[in-house]
Each structure stands twice: as structure tokens, then as C-alpha cells.
Design a protein around this motif. Structure first.
Motif, PDB file in Angstrom:
ATOM      1  N   HIS A  63     -78.908  -6.041 -32.867  1.00 58.50           N
ATOM      2  CA  HIS A  63     -77.830  -6.210 -31.889  1.00 58.50           C
ATOM      3  C   HIS A  63     -77.831  -7.652 -31.381  1.00 58.50           C
ATOM      4  N   THR A  64     -76.663  -8.254 -31.352  1.00 55.43           N
ATOM      5  CA  THR A  64     -76.565  -9.671 -30.971  1.00 55.43           C
ATOM      6  C   THR A  64     -76.967  -9.929 -29.517  1.00 55.43           C
ATOM      7  N   ARG A 116     -78.426   0.308 -23.858  1.00 51.56           N
ATOM      8  CA  ARG A 116     -77.421   0.604 -22.846  1.00 51.56           C
ATOM      9  C   ARG A 116     -76.140   1.153 -23.496  1.00 51.56           C
ATOM     10  N   GLU A 117     -75.733   0.551 -24.612  1.00 47.67           N
ATOM     11  CA  GLU A 117     -74.534   1.025 -25.313  1.00 47.67           C
ATOM     12  C   GLU A 117     -74.702   2.467 -25.771  1.00 47.67           C
ATOM     13  N   PHE A 118     -75.888   2.799 -26.272  1.00 48.14           N
ATOM     14  CA  PHE A 118     -76.130   4.182 -26.696  1.00 48.14           C
ATOM     15  C   PHE A 118     -76.115   5.125 -25.496  1.00 48.14           C
ATOM     16  N   ARG A 119     -76.759   4.748 -24.418  1.00 40.93           N
ATOM     17  CA  ARG A 119     -76.773   5.601 -23.224  1.00 40.93           C
ATOM     18  C   ARG A 119     -75.354   5.848 -22.726  1.00 40.93           C
ATOM     19  N   GLU A 120     -74.553   4.791 -22.685  1.00 38.33           N
ATOM     20  CA  GLU A 120     -73.173   4.931 -22.220  1.00 38.33           C
ATOM     21  C   GLU A 120     -72.365   5.822 -23.160  1.00 38.33           C
ATOM     22  N   ALA A 121     -72.556   5.655 -24.452  1.00 43.24           N
ATOM     23  CA  ALA A 121     -71.831   6.473 -25.427  1.00 43.24           C
ATOM     24  C   ALA A 121     -72.246   7.950 -25.321  1.00 43.24           C
ATOM     25  N   LEU A 122     -73.489   8.195 -25.077  1.00 42.37           N
ATOM     26  CA  LEU A 122     -73.973   9.581 -24.950  1.00 42.37           C
ATOM     27  C   LEU A 122     -73.518  10.222 -23.650  1.00 42.37           C
ATOM     28  N   GLY A 123     -73.318   9.417 -22.619  1.00 40.46           N
ATOM     29  CA  GLY A 123     -72.879   9.939 -21.334  1.00 40.46           C
ATOM     30  C   GLY A 123     -71.422  10.308 -21.288  1.00 40.46           C
ATOM     31  N   SER A 124     -70.661   9.831 -22.258  1.00 34.24           N
ATOM     32  CA  SER A 124     -69.228  10.092 -22.245  1.00 34.24           C
ATOM     33  C   SER A 124     -68.851  11.364 -22.947  1.00 34.24           C
ATOM     34  N   PRO A 178     -73.428   3.655 -31.814  1.00 28.74           N
ATOM     35  CA  PRO A 178     -72.775   4.488 -30.809  1.00 28.74           C
ATOM     36  C   PRO A 178     -71.351   4.921 -31.171  1.00 28.74           C
ATOM     37  N   GLU A 179     -70.592   4.041 -31.800  1.00 26.38           N
ATOM     38  CA  GLU A 179     -69.214   4.382 -32.146  1.00 26.38           C
ATOM     39  C   GLU A 179     -69.143   5.538 -33.138  1.00 26.38           C
ATOM     40  N   GLY A 180     -70.220   5.776 -33.860  1.00 31.23           N
ATOM     41  CA  GLY A 180     -70.232   6.836 -34.864  1.00 31.23           C
ATOM     42  C   GLY A 180     -70.572   8.213 -34.323  1.00 31.23           C
ATOM     43  N   LEU A 181     -70.930   8.321 -33.040  1.00 29.69           N
ATOM     44  CA  LEU A 181     -71.358   9.612 -32.491  1.00 29.69           C
ATOM     45  C   LEU A 181     -70.373  10.749 -32.752  1.00 29.69           C
ATOM     46  N   PRO A 182     -69.069  10.560 -32.562  1.00 31.01           N
ATOM     47  CA  PRO A 182     -68.150  11.666 -32.867  1.00 31.01           C
ATOM     48  C   PRO A 182     -68.208  12.095 -34.341  1.00 31.01           C
ATOM     49  N   THR A 183     -68.354  11.134 -35.227  1.00 29.70           N
ATOM     50  CA  THR A 183     -68.448  11.436 -36.659  1.00 29.70           C
ATOM     51  C   THR A 183     -69.737  12.187 -36.967  1.00 29.70           C
ATOM     52  N   TYR A 184     -70.849  11.781 -36.365  1.00 28.66           N
ATOM     53  CA  TYR A 184     -72.129  12.462 -36.601  1.00 28.66           C
ATOM     54  C   TYR A 184     -72.064  13.895 -36.100  1.00 28.66           C
ATOM     55  N   ARG A 185     -71.474  14.080 -34.910  1.00 27.38           N
ATOM     56  CA  ARG A 185     -71.335  15.443 -34.368  1.00 27.38           C
ATOM     57  C   ARG A 185     -70.466  16.297 -35.278  1.00 27.38           C
ATOM     58  N   ALA A 186     -69.390  15.742 -35.778  1.00 29.74           N
ATOM     59  CA  ALA A 186     -68.503  16.491 -36.675  1.00 29.74           C
ATOM     60  C   ALA A 186     -69.212  16.850 -37.973  1.00 29.74           C
ATOM     61  N   ALA A 187     -70.011  15.929 -38.506  1.00 26.10           N
ATOM     62  CA  ALA A 187     -70.711  16.195 -39.765  1.00 26.10           C
ATOM     63  C   ALA A 187     -71.768  17.280 -39.604  1.00 26.10           C
ATOM     64  N   VAL A 188     -72.464  17.285 -38.470  1.00 20.26           N
ATOM     65  CA  VAL A 188     -73.513  18.273 -38.226  1.00 20.26           C
ATOM     66  C   VAL A 188     -72.906  19.591 -37.749  1.00 20.26           C
ATOM     67  N   ASN A 191     -76.980  18.929 -32.168  1.00 17.32           N
ATOM     68  CA  ASN A 191     -78.404  19.168 -32.441  1.00 17.32           C
ATOM     69  C   ASN A 191     -78.869  18.323 -33.623  1.00 17.32           C
ATOM     70  N   PHE A 192     -79.122  17.055 -33.354  1.00 20.03           N
ATOM     71  CA  PHE A 192     -79.622  16.141 -34.372  1.00 20.03           C
ATOM     72  C   PHE A 192     -80.322  14.982 -33.685  1.00 20.03           C
ATOM     73  N   THR A 193     -81.118  14.278 -34.450  1.00 19.82           N
ATOM     74  CA  THR A 193     -81.699  13.030 -33.978  1.00 19.82           C
ATOM     75  C   THR A 193     -81.127  11.909 -34.848  1.00 19.82           C
ATOM     76  N   LEU A 194     -81.173  10.701 -34.324  1.00 22.38           N
ATOM     77  CA  LEU A 194     -80.637   9.540 -35.035  1.00 22.38           C
ATOM     78  C   LEU A 194     -81.720   8.501 -35.271  1.00 22.38           C
ATOM     79  N   ILE A 195     -81.653   7.855 -36.408  1.00 19.50           N
ATOM     80  CA  ILE A 195     -82.472   6.679 -36.662  1.00 19.50           C
ATOM     81  C   ILE A 195     -81.546   5.484 -36.433  1.00 19.50           C
ATOM     82  N   VAL A 196     -81.818   4.750 -35.372  1.00 17.97           N
ATOM     83  CA  VAL A 196     -80.916   3.672 -34.956  1.00 17.97           C
ATOM     84  C   VAL A 196     -81.599   2.308 -34.952  1.00 17.97           C
TER      85      VAL A 196
END
Length: 138
Positions: A121-122, A130-138, A95-105, A109-114
Motif C-alpha cells: 500500500h502506497t 484502516r481501509e479494510f476496517r472501514e470496508a468491513l464496517g460498511s 477491500p474493494e473486492g469484499l462484495p465479490t468475495y462474499r458473493a463467491a463464497v 464465513n471466510f478468511t482473507l490473505i491480504v
């Protein structure tokens, strides 16, 4: 089945064609030579691919921005009227990488293999989702 399967599947128009880049290593004899990802991407686009899988280092510190731009131009830029391909970004994305992925693309408009990140995840799968959903909602 070889690269010939891509245009055959594309002509069927029954499903999107996801072209994985794992076959690239088999196209050269010397393991140190390899084939540039933009070449592989152009091939699969011309053969009917709808989605392409990026190198694992795409949109990370180990992959330079110019290489990201070149790959995206090959995948989505104008090319004899071909439809653009959507990137499927692999390599333990989180999730923390979402801004970087958006900038690279260049957009969202992309899908992720997560799977690797989510599976390891511990706090378990639900917390990871939940972390991904929260990151995408922001």
C-alpha cells in the motif's frame, strides 16, 4: 510430511488444520495437466482439513462463478457428515473486492490473505489496515 499429516493433526484436536493447495502441482508430472481444485478440496476435507486455501484466481475476473460454486459445494456441502471447511481466500485481495468475495463464497464465513496488498500500500500498513476496517464496517 505428505497428505498423511492431515488426519494425524485432525486426530490431535489441538489446532485447526489449514490445508494449503500449493502441493497440488506436485501431484502430476506434466505441468499442463494439473489437478482440479475441487478434487484437492475434497481430499483435504476427507483427510481432516478445517480451512482450505482457494486458488489465487478465486473470486476474480479470471475465475468463473460456476467454478466458485462447485468449489464451495465441495468444501461446505453435505458430505457423509463431515464438518464444513472455511475458505481462506488468497491472491492479493483488497477491500474493494469484499462484495465479490462474499458473493463467491455465498456468505461472510471466510478468511482473507491480504499481505501483498497491505504490504505494498502506497500509504503504508496503517492506512491499508484502516481501509479494510472501514470496508468491513460498511
Amino acid at each position: 510430511q505428505g497428505l498423511g499429516i492431515l488426519p494425524w493433526l485432525a486426530r490431535q484436536k489441538q489446532m485447526p488444520v489449514i490445508a494449503h493447495n500449493s502441493f497440488g502441482d506436485f501431484l502430476s508430472r506434466n505441468r499442463h495437466w494439473g489437478i482440479d481444485e475441487t478434487v484437492l478440496c475434497r481430499w483435504v476435507r476427507h483427510l481432516g482439513g478445517d480451512w482450505f486455501v482457494t486458488p489465487g484466481t478465486f473470486a476474480t475476473d479470471g475465475f468463473d462463478r460456476a467454478a466458485c460454486r462447485r468449489l464451495m459445494e465441495v468444501a461446505t456441502g453435505e458430505d457423509h457428515g463431515l464438518g464444513a471447511m472455511m475458505p481462506n481466500i488468497q491472491g492479493g485481495k483488497h477491500p474493494e473486492g469484499l462484495p465479490t468475495y462474499r458473493a463467491a463464497v455465498g456468505d461472510s464465513n471466510f478468511t482473507l490473505i491480504v499481505a501483498n496488498w497491505v504490504d505494498s500500500h502506497t500509504d503504508g500498513l496503517q492506512a491499508a489496515a484502516r481501509e479494510f476496517r472501514e470496508a468491513l464496517g460498511s
